[in-house]
Design a protein around this motif. Structure first.
Motif, PDB file in Angstrom:
ATOM      1  N   UNK A  43      -9.881 -11.015  -4.905  1.00  0.00           N
ATOM      2  CA  UNK A  43     -10.581 -10.776  -6.172  1.00  0.00           C
ATOM      3  C   UNK A  43     -10.821  -9.280  -6.385  1.00  0.00           C
ATOM      4  N   UNK A  44     -11.233  -8.596  -5.324  1.00  0.00           N
ATOM      5  CA  UNK A  44     -11.508  -7.159  -5.415  1.00  0.00           C
ATOM      6  C   UNK A  44     -10.231  -6.367  -5.658  1.00  0.00           C
ATOM      7  N   UNK A  45      -9.135  -6.764  -4.977  1.00  0.00           N
ATOM      8  CA  UNK A  45      -7.846  -6.091  -5.187  1.00  0.00           C
ATOM      9  C   UNK A  45      -7.337  -6.300  -6.610  1.00  0.00           C
ATOM     10  N   UNK A  46      -7.587  -7.481  -7.173  1.00  0.00           N
ATOM     11  CA  UNK A  46      -7.187  -7.739  -8.564  1.00  0.00           C
ATOM     12  C   UNK A  46      -7.995  -6.879  -9.526  1.00  0.00           C
ATOM     13  N   UNK A  47      -9.266  -6.676  -9.198  1.00  0.00           N
ATOM     14  CA  UNK A  47     -10.143  -5.863 -10.029  1.00  0.00           C
ATOM     15  C   UNK A  47      -9.757  -4.383  -9.952  1.00  0.00           C
ATOM     16  N   UNK A  48      -9.425  -3.916  -8.743  1.00  0.00           N
ATOM     17  CA  UNK A  48      -9.105  -2.500  -8.518  1.00  0.00           C
ATOM     18  C   UNK A  48      -8.053  -2.418  -7.406  1.00  0.00           C
ATOM     19  N   UNK A  49      -6.770  -2.401  -7.760  1.00  0.00           N
ATOM     20  CA  UNK A  49      -5.684  -2.469  -6.774  1.00  0.00           C
ATOM     21  C   UNK A  49      -5.683  -1.375  -5.713  1.00  0.00           C
ATOM     22  N   UNK A  50      -6.298  -0.228  -5.976  1.00  0.00           N
ATOM     23  CA  UNK A  50      -6.313   0.829  -4.956  1.00  0.00           C
ATOM     24  C   UNK A  50      -7.128   0.464  -3.723  1.00  0.00           C
ATOM     25  N   UNK A  51      -7.967  -0.575  -3.795  1.00  0.00           N
ATOM     26  CA  UNK A  51      -8.676  -1.003  -2.587  1.00  0.00           C
ATOM     27  C   UNK A  51      -7.678  -1.309  -1.463  1.00  0.00           C
ATOM     28  N   UNK A  52      -6.535  -1.869  -1.808  1.00  0.00           N
ATOM     29  CA  UNK A  52      -5.508  -2.162  -0.803  1.00  0.00           C
ATOM     30  C   UNK A  52      -5.028  -0.860  -0.151  1.00  0.00           C
ATOM     31  N   UNK A  99       0.823  -1.203   0.000  1.00  0.00           N
ATOM     32  CA  UNK A  99       0.000   0.000   0.000  1.00  0.00           C
ATOM     33  C   UNK A  99       0.866   1.267   0.000  1.00  0.00           C
ATOM     34  N   UNK A 100       0.331   2.315  -0.647  1.00  0.00           N
ATOM     35  CA  UNK A 100       0.977   3.632  -0.638  1.00  0.00           C
ATOM     36  C   UNK A 100       0.554   4.348   0.627  1.00  0.00           C
ATOM     37  N   UNK A 101       1.465   4.601   1.558  1.00  0.00           N
ATOM     38  CA  UNK A 101       1.058   5.284   2.792  1.00  0.00           C
ATOM     39  C   UNK A 101       0.758   6.757   2.531  1.00  0.00           C
ATOM     40  N   UNK A 102      -0.155   7.296   3.318  1.00  0.00           N
ATOM     41  CA  UNK A 102      -0.450   8.719   3.290  1.00  0.00           C
ATOM     42  C   UNK A 102       0.083   9.357   4.565  1.00  0.00           C
ATOM     43  N   UNK A 103       0.483  10.604   4.457  1.00  0.00           N
ATOM     44  CA  UNK A 103       0.927  11.354   5.637  1.00  0.00           C
ATOM     45  C   UNK A 103      -0.298  11.719   6.475  1.00  0.00           C
ATOM     46  N   UNK A 104      -0.091  12.064   7.747  1.00  0.00           N
ATOM     47  CA  UNK A 104      -1.231  12.506   8.571  1.00  0.00           C
ATOM     48  C   UNK A 104      -1.983  13.687   7.931  1.00  0.00           C
ATOM     49  N   UNK A 105      -1.254  14.591   7.290  1.00  0.00           N
ATOM     50  CA  UNK A 105      -1.904  15.736   6.637  1.00  0.00           C
ATOM     51  C   UNK A 105      -2.764  15.273   5.456  1.00  0.00           C
ATOM     52  N   UNK A 106      -2.283  14.295   4.693  1.00  0.00           N
ATOM     53  CA  UNK A 106      -3.068  13.761   3.577  1.00  0.00           C
ATOM     54  C   UNK A 106      -4.319  13.028   4.078  1.00  0.00           C
TER      55      UNK A 106
END
Length: 159
Positions: A132-141, A5-12
Motif C-alpha cells: 500500500x505504501x509503495x503504491x502511494x509513493x513508489x520511491x519507498x522501494x 529499485x534504482x541502485x545507488x553507487x557507494x559514492x551516492x
C-alpha cells in the motif's frame, strides 16, 4: 507491476548519509512545516507524485519540547501509517526516536488534527502495508534498497 529499485553507487550512498544532506533535510522540513502551518494545510500538503503530507508532532526525548516533522502518510479511517525512511539514510529519523520515547503524538492533515498513540508495525502489518505504501509513493522501494536497516513502519491509532 512495480519497477525494480534504482541502485545507488557507494559514492551516492555516502553522499546520502552525509552531514550536508542531513542539514538540507532539516531545513527543507522546517520550511515545509512553516508553509503548511501558515496556510492551514493548503500549501505544503503534497510531495512528489502527489503523495499527501501531514505534520507529525512529537515530544523531544531530550528537550521535552514539541517537535514538528512533515511526513508522507497513509490514512485509513482514524489510523495514520508513517514510514521512518529518511530517504533511505542509514539512521532512523529523530522524530522516530522521539515517538519511541513518548508514543503520544499529534498528526495534522490538511483536514484535521488527530491525537494518536504510535507503535511499530508487527511483521504481519509490515507485510500488509508495504504494498500500500509503495503504491502511494513508489520511491519507498528505492529507499529500502539504499540502507541495511529495517525501515520502521509506524502505526498511529486514536488515543
Amino acid at each position: 507491476m512495480a519497477s525494480p529499485p534504482r541502485p545507488l553507487s557507494p559514492k551516492q550512498i555516502e553522499s546520502l548519509n552525509s552531514a550536508k544532506v542531513g542539514t538540507a533535510i532539516k531545513w527543507m522540513s522546517k520550511a515545509n512545516t512553516w508553509l503548511f502551518k501558515k496556510s492551514g494545510g493548503r500549501l505544503g500538503n503534497k510531495f512528489l507524485r502527489g503523495a499527501e503530507v501531514g505534520i507529525l508532532t512529537t515530544i523531544g526525548r531530550k528537550s521535552g519540547e514539541a517537535r514538528d516533522s512533515p511526513l508522507l502518510f497513509l490514512q485509513e479511517g482514524r489510523r495514520i501509517v508513517l514510514v521512518a525512511s529518511q530517504g533511505g539514510r542509514a539512521t532512523n529519523p529523530m522524530w522516530y526516536l522521539n515517538l519511541r520515547a513518548n508514543p503520544q503524538i499529534t498528526f495534522q492533515t490538511k483536514r484535521e488534527t488527530l491525537q494518536l498513540v504510535a507503535r511499530d508495525a508487527t511483521d504481519a502489518e509490515r507485510d500488509e502495508y508495504w504494498p500500500k505504501l509503495d503504491a502511494m509513493y513508489p520511491d519507498f522501494q528505492n529507499y529500502r534498497s539504499y540502507t541495511d536497516r529495517k525501515i520502521p513502519i509506524v502505526i498511529c491509532d486514536p488515543a
